[in-house]
Design an enzyme around this catalytic site. Structure first.
Site, PDB file in Angstrom:
ATOM      1  N   ASN A 285       9.545  -8.199  16.336  1.00 29.57           N
ATOM      2  CA  ASN A 285      10.273  -9.560  15.670  1.00 29.57           C
ATOM      3  C   ASN A 285      11.317  -8.865  14.729  1.00 29.57           C
ATOM      4  OD1 ASN A 285      10.735 -11.282  13.640  1.00 29.57           O
ATOM      5  ND2 ASN A 285       8.795 -12.422  13.834  1.00 29.57           N
TER       6      ASN A 285
ATOM      7  N   GLY B 132       1.808  -6.927   4.437  1.00 30.26           N
ATOM      8  CA  GLY B 132       3.389  -7.483   4.242  1.00 30.26           C
ATOM      9  C   GLY B 132       4.320  -7.121   5.348  1.00 30.26           C
TER      10      GLY B 132
ATOM     11  N   GLU C 166       8.098   3.309   8.321  1.00 33.71           N
ATOM     12  CA  GLU C 166       8.233   4.390   7.814  1.00 33.71           C
ATOM     13  C   GLU C 166       9.682   5.004   7.850  1.00 33.71           C
ATOM     14  OE1 GLU C 166       5.582   6.064   6.219  1.00 33.71           O
ATOM     15  OE2 GLU C 166       3.783   5.409   7.417  1.00 33.71           O
TER      16      GLU C 166
ATOM     17  N   GLY D 170       0.645  -1.255   0.128  1.00 35.76           N
ATOM     18  CA  GLY D 170       0.132  -0.013   0.154  1.00 35.76           C
ATOM     19  C   GLY D 170       0.673   1.378  -0.039  1.00 35.76           C
TER      20      GLY D 170
ATOM     21  N   LYS E 215       8.935   1.412  18.925  1.00 38.37           N
ATOM     22  CA  LYS E 215       8.523   2.654  18.197  1.00 38.37           C
ATOM     23  C   LYS E 215       8.432   2.332  16.766  1.00 38.37           C
ATOM     24  CE  LYS E 215      12.693   4.868  19.709  1.00 38.37           C
ATOM     25  NZ  LYS E 215      13.551   5.910  19.995  1.00 38.37           N
ATOM     26  N   GLY E 216       8.358   3.162  16.211  1.00 45.94           N
ATOM     27  CA  GLY E 216       7.885   2.845  14.615  1.00 45.94           C
ATOM     28  C   GLY E 216       9.085   2.171  13.472  1.00 45.94           C
TER      29      GLY E 216
ATOM     30  N   ARG F 193      12.113  -1.299  21.152  1.00 40.14           N
ATOM     31  CA  ARG F 193      12.088  -2.730  20.926  1.00 40.14           C
ATOM     32  C   ARG F 193      11.355  -3.243  19.730  1.00 40.14           C
ATOM     33  NH1 ARG F 193       8.015  -6.670  24.481  1.00 40.14           N
ATOM     34  NH2 ARG F 193       9.073  -8.371  24.289  1.00 40.14           N
TER      35      ARG F 193
END
Ligand SMILES: Cc1cc2nc3c(=O)[nH]c(=O)nc-3n(C[C@H](O)[C@H](O)[C@H](O)COP(=O)(O)OP(=O)(O)OC[C@H]3O[C@@H](n4cnc5c(N)ncnc54)[C@H](O)[C@@H]3O)c2cc1C
Ligand code: SF4
Lengths: 783, 327
Positions: free
Chosen positions: A676, A493, A750, A265, A746-747, A673
Site C-alpha cells: 500500500n 499505526g 525501519e 512502539g 521488503k521492509g 513491492r
C-alpha cells in the site's frame, strides 16, 4: 469485543486512483488497479476510530473492582536496598498492598526472546540490588490512582550506595567485553589502510535516545482462577503471553493478551517488562484487576531506549576515492546485569565494495537500564558512522559525495559474497538526485547562503535487512458474504489492519470494505514479533495462503455441493469477483457469496493457513511465534536481501546562532513491492521525521554525579515538532523481490530513519565547514 | 500529589483572603501549578481557583498604553489587534511561548509566576538539595547538568534561569504589575536569587496579580522579540531578546532603545548598558554588535551553559539590526 472490528471503509481513496502521482515518482511497485487490492492506496482503515476517540487503548478498559498500582523507583544508580519502611504507606487511605522484594510471589525466570532456556532461579521484578537510577524497588496498590501516588511518596527506602559507572566516558567503564559474533574481517584491513594514499579516520558518537511513543506503557492485569488476562500495548502478543505464563508457572494457553490498538512502539513494546510482572503479581495477590500506567518520566527507565554508541571508522582509498580498506571499531553501552548488543558494523560491512575489511565491537557495562530496540537498532548508528566517514573521504579526495558512493557501489554483498536479491540503490541515488536538483550543488563548504543562513546539501544512504519468519492466519468467509481475518499480530499505526484487508479482499474477490480484520488478541491465530519491518511480509504471505485455502473451499463447495446453483455446470473452476461467483466464461448462473452459502446451507467457511514448512511440529510452531529462534537469515540461500534508500537533505544554519533547520528532504527508497504505497510513504516519512529529531535534538542527558537521566519528560527531551519538519518528498524505486517475501515486498518501517542523521550532518558540514561527529547537532556545537 | 481542598473564589477579595491562608495557592490556567504538583514540587493544601472571577480577563489599549487583566489568556493577548500593532514584541513573545494548547489555557498572571525549568528543582525525590525549594539545602545544579542555566544574575545559592518569554518583553517596556491597588515595576517584581532564591517575586501572601499595564512608547510600537532555541517551536529560549527602537527624524539615529534578555538570566534581564551605548548613535552593524557585547557584562558560566555568553549578544544585535531594517 467491538473494538477489534475495524472495517475497511473507504475514505478518500476510491477505486481507480491507485496510480495517482505514482508514475511521476518512479513507483515501480506493480500498480494495482483498485485501491483496495494489494498495491492500492487504501487509507488506514483504523484511522476514523483513532481520530474520533472510539479506539480504546489498553489501559482505558473499564473493569469492575479495578485498583491502581504506582511504582517506587530507586534514587541511586548503584548499591543495595538496606531497608524499606512501608508503615506510613500501608496506613495511607485506600492502600490495598505495598509490594517490596520481600513480600511478593515467587516468580520464575522466563525464556528470553531468542528462546534461550531460562536459569532455574526466581525472578523478582523489584530490585534489592540497585543497578540504575529509576529502577523499580517497590510498588503501592490502592483503590484510586491518587491514593496510590500519595502512598508511594510515603515509602521510605534506605540504600547502601556504591560508586556507579555512569556512562561510556566514565573512567571506571573500561574497554568493555569483546563481542566475537560481531567480528567481521576479510583481507588485511590494517595493512591496506596503512598503505592507502588517501585516509580518513574519525570517531562518531550517538547518545542515549528514547522511543517516546505517544501512548506511554502500562497494563491492566486480571486473574480469574489461574487464567490471566492482560490488556497491554504490545508489539508481540504471543511472546509476551509466553513470558507472563512462564513467570507465573501457568500454561501458555491460560494467558490472554489483548492489544487492539498501540499508540506507537518503535521497538519498545515487544517485551513484558518488570512493571508488568508487578501488576500481574499484585492482581493475583489481591484477587482484583490492577492497572499500572507507566508515567512519562518512568518511560525513560522502566525499559531501555537506544544505547549510547561510539564508533571509529577508518577508510583507506586510492587517489580516485576507491575504497581499499575499512577498519571499524564500535562500542555500545549495556546495563550492569543485562546484555544489549547494538550491531554497529551492520551497514559498514555491506554498503560499499572493499577488498579489505575489519569490524569489531565491544559492549561496556554501565549503570543504566538494559538498552533496547529503537527504530532500526544497529543499522541506524552504523549508518551514521560509515555514511559520515565516506562523506569525509569525498572531501579528502575532492569529489562529489554522490559520485564517491557510486564509485564504491557494492555490486553484490561484500560480506556474504552473494548477489543481492534486489538492490535499487543506484536507482535511488539517480531518482533522488534528479528530484532534489543535486547537480546544481556548489562543491565548496560555505559556498551557498541566503542572508544569515548558510545553506548545505548532504546525501547519505541507508539500508535495512529483510527479516523473515513464518506466519499464521485465520480467514473466514461468513454467511453474509463478508470476510473475516484473524491474527494475534498488531497494528501500531503501520497499517496491518489495512494491508491484510487488501490481501484478503484481493484473494477472495470481495471489496475491501467487506473484510473485517481482527488483530491484537492472543486468542487469534498466532504471530511472531512486529519488529524489524517483518510483519507485513510475513502476514500478507500468511493471509494470502489462508485466504486462498478459504477461496478453494468456497469454489469447491460451489462446484460439488448438490444444492449449489453451479452443480449442474460441471465446471472445473469458478471465479469470484466483487463478492459474486460466476463461471470463467460467464455461462451459467452468477450468485453472491452469501447466496451460495445459503443454498448449500453453510454458515461460514474457515481456513487456517500458515507458511511453516510442512513437517513442522507443534513445538516448532510454538517456538516460531513466541521466540525469534526460527527467523530466517536475510542471507540464507542464494541471495542477500535488504531494503535500500538514499536521502538528499538541505539544511539552513544560522551563522550567528548555530541553529540548524532542515529545509528540504527528498528520499528515494527501495522497499521492493509496496502493499500500500500510501501507508508505506507515511511510514518512510515517519522514519525521516524521527531521523531529523535524532540528528538535531534527541539526547538523554545524564547527571554524571548521580547516574540519572535529568531530561526524562517531553518538555526537556526534545523530539521534532511540526515546525521542525519541511515538506518531505519520498520516491519509491523498489521492484517486486520474490526472494524476500511471498508478495514481493521488503521492509518499510525501519528503513526511512537509516541514513537521515548522516545526511544532515553531511549537509551541516557543507553549509558550515564544521564536521559534527557527536549527535545531536545542537547550536553550541556550531556557534 | 497529596490531597488538597479546593476553593472557588467568587470575588477578588475572597481570593486574596483565601490566598493568605497557610498552604494556599492560586489556580489560574493550572499549566504550571498542576505540573509542579505532579512533580512533587508544590504541595498546596488549599487550591484557590480564580478562573471564575469576573472582569479580570480584559485587554484594553489606548494612547497611554495597555491594561491586561491577570486572567487574560496568553493566546488572546497574543492575538489582540492593538497589542500586535502597538506592542509587537509582547505579541511575538507570547506566540513563541509554549504550545497552542498551553497558550489557550494559561493566563497572563500565571505566566509571570511560572517557575524555573531547572531539572533539579523539578525532581525533589531524586535531588533533595535545592535552595529554591528548600532554603539552605544546597544547589544540585552547580556541578551538574547546567546547559539551560543562567549566566547573568546568578548567586552561589542558585543559578536557575527565569524561563518566561512575556516578562522579558514586559521588562523592556517598563510594564507595571498591579497587585490590586499596589503597583510594582515589573523589573522590581522579579527578584534576584541572592541568598534567598526561594523568594522570586515582590508579592506578599494574600496578594494577587490583578493586571499588567504597559505604558505606550514609540519604542514599544517598533519592537520585536527574537527567540533562539534548538527546536523551532515548543521550547524555552536558549537566548532571546526583546528590542524596541525609536529613531530621530533622520530615521537612522537612535533616540530611544529598549533591550531585554530572556533565557540567560535568573530574572527577565534589562540590558541598560546596551541601550545607553547606542542612544544617539547611528544604527550601524559594527556599532550595534560591539554595543551588544555589553549585554553580558558580568556573565558567569557553569560549563555547559557557556554558549549562552556567546549567543546572547548575537541575538541582541540581530534583533536591533532587524528593527533598523524596517526603518
Ligand atoms: C511544557 C511547557 C512548555 C512551556 N513553554 C513555555 C515557553 O516557551 N515560554 C513561556 O514563557 N512559558 C512557557 N511555559 C510556561 C507557561 O507559559 C506557564 O505555565 C503559564 O503561562 C502559566 O499560566 P497559568 O495560568 O497556567 O498558571 P497557573 O499554573 O495557574 O499558576 C502558576 C503560578 O502562578 C500563581 N498565580 C496564578 N495566577 C496568579 C495571580 N493572578 N496572582 C498571583 N499568583 C498567581 C499560581 O498560584 C501558581 O503558583 C511552558 C509550560 C509548559 C508546561
Ligand atoms: S539552580 Fe536553583 S533551582 Fe536549580 S537546584 Fe540550584 S537552587 Fe535549585
Amino acid at each position: 469485543m467491538t473494538v477489534h472490528d475495524v472495517r475497511s471503509r473507504q475514505s478518500d481513496s476510491k477505486r481507480g486512483d491507485s496510480k495517482r502521482g505514482d508514475s511521476k515518482r518512479g513507483d515501480a511497485s506493480d500498480g494495482a488497479i483498485f485501491a483496495e487490492a494489494v498495491g492500492g492506496r487504501l487509507s488506514r482503515v483504523d484511522g476514523p476510530a483513532k481520530i474520533t476517540g472510539a479506539a480504546k487503548y489498553a489501559v482505558e478498559q473499564q473493569l469492575d473492582g479495578l485498583s491502581h498500582a504506582v511504582l517506587v523507583e530507586s534514587t541511586i544508580a548503584a548499591g543495595k536496598v538496606r531497608s524499606i519502611d512501608t508503615a506510613a504507606a500501608q496506613a495511607s487511605p485506600g492502600v490495598l498492598l505495598v509490594l517490596t522484594p520481600d513480600n511478593g510471589l515467587r516468580l520464575n525466570t522466563a525464556t528470553d526472546w531468542l528462546g534461550t532456556p531460562p536459569p532455574d532461579i526466581p525472578y523478582c521484578p523489584l530490585a534489592r540490588d540497585v543497578t540504575f537510577s529509576g529502577q523499580h524497588v517497590a510498588a503501592v496498590v490502592a483503590e484510586s490512582f491518587e491514593q496510590a501516588v500519595a502512598a508511594a511518596a510515603l515509602v521510605k527506602v534506605a540504600y547502601d550506595e556504591t560508586p556507579a559507572i555512569v556512562d561510556l566516558d566514565d573512567p571506571k567503564a573500561g574497554d568493555g567485553i569483546p563481542i566475537d559474533t560481531m567480528t567481521k574481517e576479510w583481507g588485511d584491513a590494517q595493512a591496506a589502510f596503512a598503505a592507502a594514499p588517501v585516509r580518513v579516520c574519525a570517531a562518531y558518537n550517538t547518545p542515549r535516545e528514547y522511543q517516546t511513543p505517544m501512548e506511554p506503557h502500562g497494563l491492566i492485569a486480571h486473574w480469574q482462577g489461574d487464567q490471566l488476562t492482560v490488556w497491554e500495548p504490545s508489539q508481540w502478543l504471543d511472546g509476551m503471553a509466553r513470558t507472563y505464563a512462564e513467570w507465573f508457572g501457568v500454561p501458555f494457553e491460560n494467558v490472554r493478551l489483548v492489544s487492539p490498538y498501540i499508540g506507537g512502539g518503535f521497538g519498545s513494546k515487544a517485551f513484558a517488562y518488570g512493571y508488568g510482572a508487578v501488576a500481574a503479581m499484585a492482581a493475583k495477590m489481591l484477587g482484583r484487576p490492577v492497572k499500572l500506567a507507566v508515567t512519562r518520566p518512568q518511560t525513560f527507565t522502566a525499559y531501555g531506549g537506544r544505547a549510547a554508541t561510539r564508533q571509529t571508522v577508518a577508510l583507506g582509498a586510492d587517489a580516485e576515492g576507491r575504497i581499499q580498506s575499512i577498519v571499524h571499531r564500535g562500542v555500545n553501552e549495556t546495563s550492569v546485569d543485562g546484555m544489549w548488543v547494538e550491531p554497529l558494523g551492520s551497514v559498514t560491512s555491506i554498503m560499499y565494495a572493499t577488498p579489505n575489511f575489519s569490524s569489531r565491537q565491544n559492549v561496556v557495562r554501565v549503570n543504566t537500564v538494559v538498552p533496547g530496540a529503537l527504530r532500526a537498532p544497529g543499522e541506524n548508528p552504523s549508518a551514521f558512522g560509515i555514511e559520515s566517514a565516506i562523506d569525509e573521504l569525498a572531501y579528502e579526495v575532492g569529489i562529489d559525495p554522490l559520485e564517491i558512493r557510486l564509485r564504491n557501489y557494492a555490486e553484490q554483498d561484500p560480506e556474504a559474497n552473494k548477489p543481492w536479491s534486489t538492490r535499487q540503490l543506484r536507482e535511488a541515488f539517480a531518482a533522488g538526485a534528479e528530484a532534489f536538483g543535486w547537480s546544481k550543488r556548489a562543491p565548496e563548504p560555505r559556498s551557498m547562503r541566503d542572508g544569515n543562513q548558510l545553506i548545505g546539501w548532504g546525501v547519505a544512504a541507508g539500508t535495512y535487512p529483510v527479516r523473515r519468519a513464518y506466519g499464521e492466519a485465520m480467514v473466514r468467509i461468513l454467511a453474509d458474504g463478508s470476510v473475516e481475518v484473524e491474527s494475534s499480530s498488531i497494528d501500531m499505526g503501520q497499517g496491518t489492519y489495512t494491508i491484510l484487508a487488501q490481501t484478503a479482499a484481493e484473494v477472495v474477490g470481495v471489496p475491501a470494505e467487506n473484510v473485517v480484520v481482527k488483530l491484537g488478541d492472543s486468542r487469534y491465530a498466532r504471530a511472531g514479533v512486529t519488529g524489524g519491518s517483518r510483519l507485513a511480509g510475513v502476514m500478507t504471505g500468511a493471509v494470502h495462503k489462508a485466504a486462498t485455502a478459504a477461496l478453494d473451499q468456497l469454489v469447491g463447495l460451489a462446484i460439488s455441493d448438490p444444492n449449489s446453483p453451479f452443480h449442474a455446470l460441471q465446471a472445473n473452476t469458478l471465479v469470484v469477483a466483487n463478492g459474486r461467483i460466476a463461471s470463467p466464461r460467464g455461462d451459467g448462473p452468477e450468485v453472491s457469496i452469501a447466496e451460495l452459502l445459503g443454498s448449500v446451507g453453510r454458515s461460514q467457511i474457515e481456513a487456517m493457513g500458515d507458511t511453516m514448512p510442512a513437517n513442522s511440529t507443534a513445538d516448532d510452531r510454538y517456538k516460531n511465534y513466541t521466540t525469534i529462534a526460527t527467523a530466517l537469515s536475510h542471507t540464507e540461500g542464494d541471495y542477500s536481501r535488504h531494503s535500500w534508500c538514499a536521502h538528499f537533505i538541505e539544511v539552513r544554519v544560522d551563522e550567528d546562532f548555530g541553529t540548524v533547520r532542515v529545509s528540504r528532504v527528498v528520499s528515494a527508497l527501495d522497499s521492493g513491492r509496496l502493499y500500500n504505497p500510501k501507508l508505506a510513504e507515511s511510514q518512510w516519512k515517519g522514519g525521516i521525521i524521527m531521523g531529523i529529531g535524532q540528528a538535531l535534538l534527541e539526547e538523554g542527558i545524564v547527571d554524571r554525579r548521580h547516574g540519572r537521566i535529568v531530561n526524562n519528560n517531553l518538555a526537556d527531551y526534545l523530539i521534532a515538532t511540526n515546525a521542525d519538519i519541511p515538506d518531505i518528498e519520498v520516491i519509491s524505486v523498489g521492484i517486486p523481490d520474490p526472494h524476500s517475501s511471498a508478495l514481493g515486498g521488503k521492509g518499510v518501517g525501519e528503513l526511512g530513519i537509516v541514513g537521515v542523521a548522516p545526511a544532515i550532518a553531511n549537509a551541516v558540514f557543507h553549509a558550515t565547514g564544521k564536521r559534527v561527529r557527536d549527535l545531536p547537532i545542537t547550536l553550541e556545537k556550531l556557534i | 500529589m497529596r490531597d488538597f481542598s479546593y476553593l472557588r473564589a467568587n470575588s477578588i477579595d475572597a481570593a486574596r483572603q483565601a490566598a493568605a491562608l497557610p498552604g494556599a495557592m492560586l489556580l489560574a490556567g493550572g499549566t504550571t501549578l498542576i505540573d509542579l504538583a505532579k512533580c512533587g514540587v508544590t504541595e498546596p493544601e488549599i487550591v484557590v481557583d480564580i478562573t471564575h472571577l469576573k472582569g479580570l480577563d480584559g485587554i484594553t489599549v489606548d494612547d497611554r498604553g495597555a491594561m491586561i487583566g491577570a486572567l487574560a489568556r496568553m493566546s488572546s493577548v497574543a492575538d489582540h489587534a492593538e497589542i500586535k500593532s502597538r506592542f509587537p514584541a509582547v505579541s511575538d513573545a507570547l506566540w513563541q511561548a509554549a504550545s497552542a494548547q498551553l497558550r489557550n489555557m494559561a493566563t497572563i498572571g500565571g505566566n509571570l509566576m511560572q517557575r524555573t525549568r531547572c531539572p533539579y528543582f523539578r525532581d525533589p525525590a531524586n535531588f533533595p538539595a535545592c535552595n529554591k525549594r528548600t532554603p539552605g539545602s544546597g544547589c544540585s545544579a552547580i556541578g551538574g547538568v547546567t546547559r539551560g542555566h543562567a549566566v547573568l544574575g546568578t548567586s552561589e545559592a542558585c543559578i536557575a534561569t527565569y524561563p518566561g518569554d512575556l516578562a522579558t518583553a514586559l521588562v523592556a517596556f517598563d510594564a507595571i504589575v498591579h497587585l490590586g491597588d499596589r503597583q510594582v515595576a515589573v523589573d522590581d517584581f522579579f527578584l534576584l536569587p541572592g541568598a534567598t532564591p526561594e523568594r522570586e517575586h515582590a508579592i506578599e501572601p494574600g496578594e494577587m496579580i490583578t493586571a499588567i499595564s504597559i505604558p505606550a512608547s514609540a519604542a514599544a510600537g517598533r519592537s520585536t522579540y527574537l527567540k533562539v532555541r534548538d527546536r523551532q517551536s515548543y521550547e524555552f529560549a536558549a537566548a532571546s531578546a526583546a528590542v524596541g527602537i525609536e529613531f530621530e527624524a533622520d530615521g537612522r539615529t537612535i533616540r530611544d532603545l529598549r533591550v531585554a534578555l530572556g533565557g540567560v538570566a535568573t530574572k527577565p534581564w534589562r540590558a541598560r548598558a546596551v541601550e545607553e551605548a547606542l542612544k544617539g548613535k547611528l544604527l550601524e552593524p559594527d556599532t550595534v554588535r560591539r554595543a551588544s557585547l555589553l549585554a553580558i557584562e558580568g556573565a558567569v558560566d557553569h560549563g555547559a551553559n557557556h554558549y549562552k555568553i556567546e549567543l546572547a549578544p548575537r541575538v541582541v544585535a540581530r534583533a536591533i539590526l532587524k528593527m533598523g531594517e524596517t526603518a
